[in-house]
Structure formats: structure tokens, C-alpha cells
Design a protein around this motif. Structure first.
Motif, PDB file in Angstrom:
ATOM      1  N   VAL A  50      -1.729   8.411   9.342  1.00 55.01           N
ATOM      2  CA  VAL A  50      -1.361   8.895   8.013  1.00 55.01           C
ATOM      3  C   VAL A  50      -0.686   7.787   7.208  1.00 55.01           C
ATOM      4  N   TYR A  51       0.206   7.035   7.869  1.00 59.16           N
ATOM      5  CA  TYR A  51       0.881   5.926   7.174  1.00 59.16           C
ATOM      6  C   TYR A  51      -0.128   4.866   6.730  1.00 59.16           C
ATOM      7  N   ALA A  52      -1.078   4.528   7.600  1.00 59.57           N
ATOM      8  CA  ALA A  52      -2.100   3.539   7.233  1.00 59.57           C
ATOM      9  C   ALA A  52      -2.923   4.014   6.042  1.00 59.57           C
ATOM     10  N   LEU A  53      -3.264   5.291   6.040  1.00 61.99           N
ATOM     11  CA  LEU A  53      -4.008   5.836   4.906  1.00 61.99           C
ATOM     12  C   LEU A  53      -3.158   5.864   3.638  1.00 61.99           C
ATOM     13  N   ALA A  54      -1.856   6.162   3.814  1.00 63.10           N
ATOM     14  CA  ALA A  54      -0.971   6.268   2.652  1.00 63.10           C
ATOM     15  C   ALA A  54      -0.804   4.936   1.945  1.00 63.10           C
ATOM     16  N   ILE A  55      -0.716   3.852   2.696  1.00 66.56           N
ATOM     17  CA  ILE A  55      -0.504   2.543   2.062  1.00 66.56           C
ATOM     18  C   ILE A  55      -1.813   1.840   1.746  1.00 66.56           C
ATOM     19  N   SER A  56      -2.955   2.433   2.144  1.00 65.44           N
ATOM     20  CA  SER A  56      -4.235   1.802   1.846  1.00 65.44           C
ATOM     21  C   SER A  56      -4.516   1.774   0.348  1.00 65.44           C
ATOM     22  N   GLY A  57      -3.855   2.667  -0.390  1.00 62.02           N
ATOM     23  CA  GLY A  57      -4.047   2.675  -1.833  1.00 62.02           C
ATOM     24  C   GLY A  57      -3.560   1.419  -2.523  1.00 62.02           C
ATOM     25  N   ILE A  58      -2.753   0.602  -1.831  1.00 64.95           N
ATOM     26  CA  ILE A  58      -2.278  -0.645  -2.429  1.00 64.95           C
ATOM     27  C   ILE A  58      -3.431  -1.610  -2.649  1.00 64.95           C
ATOM     28  N   ILE A  59      -4.390  -1.615  -1.719  1.00 63.98           N
ATOM     29  CA  ILE A  59      -5.495  -2.582  -1.798  1.00 63.98           C
ATOM     30  C   ILE A  59      -6.823  -1.933  -2.172  1.00 63.98           C
ATOM     31  N   LEU A  60      -6.887  -0.603  -2.169  1.00 62.28           N
ATOM     32  CA  LEU A  60      -8.126   0.084  -2.517  1.00 62.28           C
ATOM     33  C   LEU A  60      -7.985   0.736  -3.888  1.00 62.28           C
ATOM     34  N   PRO A  61      -8.553   0.145  -4.932  1.00 63.03           N
ATOM     35  CA  PRO A  61      -8.417   0.728  -6.281  1.00 63.03           C
ATOM     36  C   PRO A  61      -9.214   2.012  -6.391  1.00 63.03           C
TER      37      PRO A  61
END
Length: 286
Positions: free
Chosen positions: A118-129
Motif C-alpha cells: 500500500v505504501y509503495a502504491l501510495a508514493i508511486s504517484g510522485i513519479i507516475l503522472p
């Protein structure tokens, strides 16, 4: 022996020279990268229409910076656009800070494989526009296209990852004993978060606030597709009036508008830069 001594002296003098040259070169490069564009904006905003037709680094023959400011503010519909920017930015920033800090607290305090994913998915928005077409179609299905609520939701979804990333690292540095002592005294999860965790998060939340405010305040791309033509923000209004007759080829007015638009957050950044540095080093690095 003399040759060894001379070699040591040369190496020492070379090191002293490097200590002087390296920071000097770094300062010069920084000045060129930041000072030249800044001077271009200021000098062009202070010129008349004829001199600003081809923007360059030459100073104006006669400064009329404040006259251009007055014309832009009067004719450029800046006040409604300023209120529109505040209407979008304040709820979006408050919402993303509250939800992001609460989620980060849970992710930092509980360890499991599921929460790690969940944490990995939550911070993936930093690099995935986000995909603009998908966002617009989804807002249309929800009936939120062209509304401030839809724009606020888009910004919250875009920058929630930033808050989770900063706050999670910061929460991990807070001793768990503080929360355990509050629970022994009968405090529930909400009270523990509000009275114990939230006050300690102020440095990193101040950093996240300023960064997200900068992103939202200067955004024109997503605002153009979501609320374009229905609500004006400052960057969107600048884009519209720069394409119209008022600012067409009037670079002195465009640059004056840019200065006025950037001034509020520039002042905030100057006074809060220490909190930005402390929040980044305490949250993201740790």
C-alpha cells in the motif's frame, strides 16, 4: 628532503586554490541560472511596449514597472482570478494534508507486507503522472467536470503521494512511547493523532504545504482541461488573456502579470525557507 618539502607546499597551495575556486564557480553558475532569468523578467516588466517587443537583458530606457503593474491589475481581471486560485488551493491543500498525514501515521506505525505494498502504491504517484483524458472522462461521469470540487479532487489525488512520502519518514522518528503513554491515559486513536502526533508533524507539514501550494498555484495544464472557461485561476487567466487582444505582443504586461502572480508565494517562501529545509531533511531523508 627539499624536493619533498616543495611538493608538499605545492599540494597545499593547490588545495587552498581549489577551496577558493570551487565555491566561486558554484556561486557564479547559480547566479547565471537564477539571476539572469530573474533580471529578464524584471527588466522586461519595466519597459514600454516598443522596448519589450523583443525581450532581452537590456535595461529599460525609462522604468515604468509600477505603471505596468497598475494596468495589469486593472485590465487583466486579476482579482477574480486570485480569488479563484484561493478557492481551489486552500481546500485542496488542507484536504491533502489531513488525509495524507493520517494515512502516513498508519503506514509508519504498522508493519506488514500488505501495508508495504500500500505504501509503495501510495508514493508511486510522485513519479507516475495522472492521465488527463482519463481524469476528465471520470469527472464527467461523476458530474464534477468544470467544477471547483472536481479540480480540488484532482489536486488532492495528485499530491497525496507527496504528503505520504514526507510524513511517513517523519513519523518513524517519533518515539512510540509518547503514543503508548497517551493510550494508557485513555486516549483513543483520534485524540492520540490530534494531541500527540499532529503537533509534532508541523515542520514537515509546513514543508509539504509550501511545495503543494507552489504546484497548485502555478498549474495551468490540468486547470485548462478540468475548469477551463468556467472558473479562472491566475495561471489560467494569464493563458487566456495572453492569447487575447489585451496582451497580444505586450510582453511587458505579460511579465508584469507573472511578477504579481508569483509575489504572494515568493513572500511566503522567503519567510518559510528554514521550515522547508528542516522538513525535507527530517522527513524525507530519515
Amino acid at each position: 628532503m627539499s624536493a619533498v618539502t616543495d611538493s608538499g607546499l605545492r599540494q597545499a597551495s593547490r588545495r587552498k586554490l581549489l577551496r577558493f575556486v570551487q565555491p566561486t564557480v558554484a556561486l557564479l553558475v547559480t547566479f547565471l541560472l537564477l539571476g539572469v532569468p530573474f533580471w529578464l523578467v524584471i527588466s522586461t516588466a519595466g519597459k514600454n511596449q516598443a522596448e519589450a517587443l523583443n525581450p532581452n537583458l537590456a535595461p529599460p530606457s525609462e522604468w515604468q514597472l509600477f505603471e505596468n503593474f497598475a494596468q495589469v491589475f486593472a485590465d487583466g481581471r486579476m482579482l477574480p482570478a486570485f480569488l479563484g486560485s484561493l478557492l481551489i488551493m486552500i481546500p485542496a491543500v488542507l484536504g491533502v494534508l489531513v488525509l495524507g498525514s493520517m494515512a502516513a501515521w498508519i503506514l509508519a506505525r504498522r508493519s506488514s507486507r500488505g501495508l508495504a505494498v500500500v505504501y509503495a502504491l501510495a508514493i508511486s504517484g510522485i513519479i507516475l503522472p495522472p492521465a488527463v483524458v482519463t481524469v476528465v472522462l471520470l469527472l464527467r461521469q461523476l458530474g464534477l467536470a468544470g467544477t471547483p470540487v472536481g479540480m480540488i479532487g484532482v489536486y488532492m489525488g495528485m499530491y497525496l503521494s507527496t504528503v505520504v512520502f514526507f510524513v511517513t519518514g517523519f513519523v518513524r522518528t517519533i518515539p512510540k512511547e509518547l503514543e503508548e503513554a497517551a493510550r494508557i491515559d485513555g486516549a483513543g486513536p483520534v485524540r492520540v493523532f490530534v494531541t500527540i502526533i499532529l503537533p509534532l508533524l508541523m515542520p514537515v507539514l509546513a514543508t509539504a504545504t509550501i511545495l503543494i501550494c507552489l504546484y497548485v498555484w502555478n498549474d495551468v495544464f490540468y486547470a485548462l482541461f478540468v475548469i477551463g472557461g468556467r472558473l479562472d485561476t491566475l495561471p489560467l487567466n494569464l493563458f487566456q488573456v495572453a492569447s487575447a487582444g489585451l496582451y497580444l505582443q505586450n510582453w511587458h504586461l505579460i511579465f508584469a502579470y507573472i511578477i504579481l502572480m508569483s509575489l504572494p508565494l515568493l513572500i511566503v517562501f522567503i519567510f518559510a525557507q528554514r521550515k522547508i529545509i528542516s522538513g525535507v531533511t527530517s522527513g524525507a531523508v530519515k
